[in-house]
Design a protein around this motif. Structure first.
Motif, PDB file in Angstrom:
ATOM      1  N   ARG A 105       0.737  -1.389  -0.081  1.00 55.18           N
ATOM      2  CA  ARG A 105       0.001  -0.080   0.067  1.00 55.18           C
ATOM      3  C   ARG A 105       0.721   1.244   0.053  1.00 55.18           C
ATOM      4  N   ASP A 106       2.066   1.242   0.383  1.00 56.93           N
ATOM      5  CA  ASP A 106       2.795   2.343   0.376  1.00 56.93           C
ATOM      6  C   ASP A 106       4.018   2.400  -0.670  1.00 56.93           C
ATOM      7  N   ASN A 107       3.602   1.433  -1.814  1.00 52.60           N
ATOM      8  CA  ASN A 107       4.576   1.331  -2.839  1.00 52.60           C
ATOM      9  C   ASN A 107       4.342   2.802  -3.802  1.00 52.60           C
ATOM     10  N   PRO A 108       5.724   3.329  -4.239  1.00 55.13           N
ATOM     11  CA  PRO A 108       5.404   4.755  -5.026  1.00 55.13           C
ATOM     12  C   PRO A 108       4.628   4.471  -6.330  1.00 55.13           C
ATOM     13  N   TYR A 109       4.157   3.535  -6.680  1.00 54.73           N
ATOM     14  CA  TYR A 109       3.293   3.082  -7.856  1.00 54.73           C
ATOM     15  C   TYR A 109       1.841   2.849  -7.364  1.00 54.73           C
ATOM     16  N   ARG A 110       1.503   2.800  -6.061  1.00 52.01           N
ATOM     17  CA  ARG A 110       0.305   2.664  -5.641  1.00 52.01           C
ATOM     18  C   ARG A 110      -0.644   3.409  -6.270  1.00 52.01           C
ATOM     19  N   ASP A 111      -0.402   4.654  -6.490  1.00 51.29           N
ATOM     20  CA  ASP A 111      -1.607   5.736  -6.854  1.00 51.29           C
ATOM     21  C   ASP A 111      -1.555   5.877  -8.349  1.00 51.29           C
ATOM     22  N   TYR A 112      -0.776   4.837  -9.148  1.00 51.93           N
ATOM     23  CA  TYR A 112      -0.730   4.724 -10.477  1.00 51.93           C
ATOM     24  C   TYR A 112      -2.212   4.046 -11.056  1.00 51.93           C
ATOM     25  N   TYR A 113      -3.023   3.384  -9.846  1.00 53.74           N
ATOM     26  CA  TYR A 113      -4.158   2.703 -10.343  1.00 53.74           C
ATOM     27  C   TYR A 113      -5.117   3.056  -9.245  1.00 53.74           C
ATOM     28  N   HIS A 114      -6.302   2.440  -9.305  1.00 53.26           N
ATOM     29  CA  HIS A 114      -7.434   2.969  -8.382  1.00 53.26           C
ATOM     30  C   HIS A 114      -7.602   1.819  -7.398  1.00 53.26           C
ATOM     31  N   TRP A 115      -7.598   1.896  -6.167  1.00 57.93           N
ATOM     32  CA  TRP A 115      -7.739   1.120  -5.153  1.00 57.93           C
ATOM     33  C   TRP A 115      -8.657   1.304  -3.954  1.00 57.93           C
ATOM     34  N   TRP A 116      -9.298   0.381  -3.599  1.00 62.62           N
ATOM     35  CA  TRP A 116     -10.263   0.514  -2.486  1.00 62.62           C
ATOM     36  C   TRP A 116      -9.973  -0.522  -1.514  1.00 62.62           C
ATOM     37  N   PRO A 117      -9.348   0.141  -0.070  1.00 59.97           N
ATOM     38  CA  PRO A 117      -9.025  -0.967   0.758  1.00 59.97           C
ATOM     39  C   PRO A 117     -10.184  -1.685   1.380  1.00 59.97           C
ATOM     40  N   ALA A 118     -10.028  -2.842   1.478  1.00 55.95           N
ATOM     41  CA  ALA A 118     -11.152  -4.046   2.001  1.00 55.95           C
ATOM     42  C   ALA A 118     -11.863  -3.399   3.467  1.00 55.95           C
ATOM     43  N   GLU A 119     -11.119  -2.729   4.303  1.00 52.80           N
ATOM     44  CA  GLU A 119     -11.624  -2.430   5.647  1.00 52.80           C
ATOM     45  C   GLU A 119     -12.619  -1.282   5.322  1.00 52.80           C
ATOM     46  N   LYS A 120     -12.696  -0.718   4.272  1.00 50.23           N
ATOM     47  CA  LYS A 120     -13.982   0.436   4.062  1.00 50.23           C
ATOM     48  C   LYS A 120     -15.103  -0.370   3.641  1.00 50.23           C
ATOM     49  N   GLY A 121     -15.118  -1.749   3.676  1.00 49.74           N
ATOM     50  CA  GLY A 121     -16.495  -2.387   2.901  1.00 49.74           C
ATOM     51  C   GLY A 121     -16.068  -2.649   1.594  1.00 49.74           C
ATOM     52  N   GLU A 122     -17.186  -3.141   0.967  1.00 51.34           N
ATOM     53  CA  GLU A 122     -17.014  -3.282  -0.338  1.00 51.34           C
ATOM     54  C   GLU A 122     -17.490  -1.873  -1.086  1.00 51.34           C
ATOM     55  N   PRO A 123     -16.504  -1.854  -2.294  1.00 48.94           N
ATOM     56  CA  PRO A 123     -16.335  -0.338  -3.040  1.00 48.94           C
ATOM     57  C   PRO A 123     -17.888  -0.183  -3.552  1.00 48.94           C
ATOM     58  N   PRO A 124     -18.172   0.841  -3.869  1.00 47.35           N
ATOM     59  CA  PRO A 124     -19.536   1.121  -4.525  1.00 47.35           C
ATOM     60  C   PRO A 124     -19.471   0.409  -6.116  1.00 47.35           C
ATOM     61  N   TYR A 125     -20.811  -0.377  -6.399  1.00 49.03           N
ATOM     62  CA  TYR A 125     -20.776  -1.169  -7.398  1.00 49.03           C
ATOM     63  C   TYR A 125     -20.553  -0.196  -8.601  1.00 49.03           C
ATOM     64  N   ARG A 126     -19.538  -0.788  -9.361  1.00 47.11           N
ATOM     65  CA  ARG A 126     -19.288  -0.513 -10.850  1.00 47.11           C
ATOM     66  C   ARG A 126     -19.349  -1.450 -11.916  1.00 47.11           C
TER      67      ARG A 126
END
Length: 581
Positions: free
Chosen positions: A150-171
């Motif tokens: 999660r702290d890799n410099p390339y982490r924000d090159y993509y869209h991530w949703w941490p599981a502890e926030k629950g399921e992401p909004p459906y897409r």
């Protein structure tokens, strides 16, 4: 080899390279106001896997295209749009890129690419590259780094949703069998977004580092001498990943909720400043947004974003059940009218994401295939806008008839089948519709001659060759003066010799005629009248008195039957008249 010879060879190479770039940088010389080379271009789209195999592995390659450059030149086209040739694991036939600066091994090497580009420029043919940067492959080094922690410099090159926030909004995912665009990844206990296949994670364009990476990639190819870029799926590059819920059924209106989100125009203006304005390159994005306002914002001259719109409303008209000619007239006419003063359009009836043109728009029976293909090519090459002609349509290649899902290679077809099974659809009807509309129909190998595998390969072709190659192929059509191929050549010649067919004002004639699509093109004192009978029956259309003084520029039959002040048109007859004014 002595040093003097090596020095001469190096100097020769750089002289050739400089000459090619110098040709590209020449000012476009035309008496037409706002004339541009890309407006006058006739684009020939090549799906490289399916064009010509030079090494017998069953997959088309760059050397195969090089072998056929003289044939391509003979067509009268002036540019090639090449589908992706970058390094890729081929989850979506090259639209999942793992290295944007290298060539897929199946297709060849960078040296092959350099030879191809030089050969094209020697023949005054320009090259438009596909740039796939809405997403990458999950095997790209950026994504490997991004998913590693999660702290890799390339982490924000993509869209991530941490599981502890629950399921992401459906897409919704277009290519996923379950239809879910969020894929769980256990390495960092998070979900990543993919609007297409799960092996195509979406890039995060809100990250300026991502944008700069892409601009540097485009400059790499522009510096090589590439003449244009087609931006794949780019209308989806700006993402809304946090809005909790879209309305029920939004999947059926994917464009409305996914395209042209906030920030997209800023990205394109930045891209234009960084890349397009620095080179004499053509730019076009796949799709034109949700409405005319979106399309104008993409391509109007003062916007400094893209050169032309590539809108799908027209090409999406034919369905399994057929289509209505009036709808076709209405759609193409309203798009032309909307861009009559500003902006520029692409004109096309087929591409790598569609089934074969004559099978969707015309009549692919033995009786009418030739005439109706000529009619469709006449339409594409006589409309206002830059024409895009798909490989094989200059021959009248048709849909292939697959018996079962096991024969399909396309990920959209395979996952769509699995989704249909899981949802209890009528699978007999599903397969009939797939057989009519599958993208694999438009990806079968090019039919060069009537030898085994149509001369496409000495090995086993990656996708079966259509059985009708014995009758529909380059070699036989070359020798037939009245073939679809030679009619196509006549049409490209006619378009290049008559600026009225490029820049002339378009006006629909007889809009309510049930069978004939008729229109005029007018530029200064020049006028062309185009008559197209989209019917397998003879049909008649009246000519206006002021059109009496006319001559025939091209006709896909041997003669024209006049009756008093009318033209009696044979099934799928296509005629262009020059009208003296």
């Amino acid at each position: 080899m002595n040093r003097s010879f090596i020095k001469v060879m190096i100097c020769s190479f750089f002289l050739i390279a400089f000459s090619c770039r110098e040709k590209q940088d020449e000012k476009h010389d035309s008496p037409i106001e706002n004339a541009k080379w890309w407006k006058e271009a006739i684009v020939y789209q090549i799906y490289p896997r399916s064009f010509k195999d030079s090494d017998g592995d069953g997959v088309g390659d760059l050397q195969g295209i090089i072998q056929e450059l003289d044939y391509i030149k003979s067509l009268g086209v002036t540019a090639i749009w090449l589908n992706p040739i970058y390094t890729s694991p081929n989850a979506d036939n090259g639209y999942d890129v793992s290295d944007y600066r290298d060539i897929m091994k199946e297709f060849g090497t960078m040296a092959d690419f350099d030879s191809l580009l030089a050969g094209m420029h020697q023949r005054d043919i320009k090259l438009v590259m596909d740039i796939v940067v809405n997403h990458s492959s999950d095997e790209h080094e950026w994504f490997k780094q991004s998913r590693s922690s999660r702290d890799n410099p390339y982490r924000d090159y993509y869209h991530w949703w941490p599981a502890e926030k629950g399921e992401p909004p459906y897409r919704y995912s277009l290519f996923d069998a379950k239809g879910d665009a969020w894929q769980y990844d256990s390495i960092t206990d998070a979900y990543y977004l993919h609007y297409f296949a799960k092996k195509q994670p979406d890039l995060n364009w809100s990250n300026p580092k991502v944008r700069q990476e892409v601009y540097d990639i485009m400059k790499f190819w522009a510096d090589k001498g590439v003449d244009g870029f087609r931006l794949d799926a780019f209308q989806f590059a700006a993402k809304n990943t946090t809005y909790p819920k879209f309305p029920d059924g939004f999947e059926s209106d994917f464009i409305q909720y996914y395209a042209m989100q906030d920030g997209l125009h800023g990205y394109l203006k930045e891209m234009n400043e960084e890349v397009f304005s620095q080179y004499d390159v053509m730019s076009v994005a796949e799709g034109a947004g949700r409405n005319f306002e979106d399309a104008h914002k993409l391509v109007d001259q003062n916007r400094n974003e893209l050169n032309m719109a590539y809108a799908f409303e027209g090409v999406d008209i034919p369905k399994y059940e057929g289509y209505d000619l009036k709808t076709m007239k209405d759609v193409f006419t309203k798009w032309d009218k909307e861009f009559a003063e500003d902006g520029w359009l692409s004109i096309f009836l087929a591409n790598h994401d569609q089934a074969r043109m004559v099978s969707r728009w015309g009549n692919d029976s033995d009786e009418f295939r030739s005439a109706s293909t000529k009619l469709l090519n006449t339409f594409i090459l006589s409309m206002r806008g830059t024409p895009y002609c798909y490989y094989g349509d200059e021959l009248g290649m048709t849909n292939i008839d697959f018996d079962s899902i096991s024969q399909y290679q396309d990920i959209a077809a395979i996952n769509g089948y699995q989704k249909a099974v899981s949802e209890g659809e009528d699978m007999e009807l599903f397969m009939k519709k797939l057989n009519f509309g599958s993208r694999d129909n438009g990806r079968t190998p090019m039919q060069w001659n009537n030898s085994e595998h149509a001369g496409f390969t000495n090995g086993k072709p990656w996708l079966p060759v259509n059985d009708n190659y014995v009758d529909i192929n380059v070699e036989d059509e070359n020798a037939d003066q009245n073939s679809v191929l030679n009619h196509f050549r006549e049409m490209t010649r006619l378009r290049k010799q008559n600026p009225v067919l490029v820049y002339g004002v378009y006006e629909l004639v007889a809009p309510e005629h049930p069978d004939i699509y008729a229109y005029t093109r007018i530029l200064d004192d020049k006028m062309a009248l185009i008559l197209l009978n989209f019917s397998e029956e003879t049909s008649e259309i009246k000519l206006k008195d002021e059109w009496d003084n006319h001559s025939i520029l091209i006709n896909n039959y041997s003669d024209v039957e006049f009756f008093e002040n009318s033209v009696k048109m044979r099934p799928y007859q296509a005629i262009i008249f020059n009208i003296e004014r």
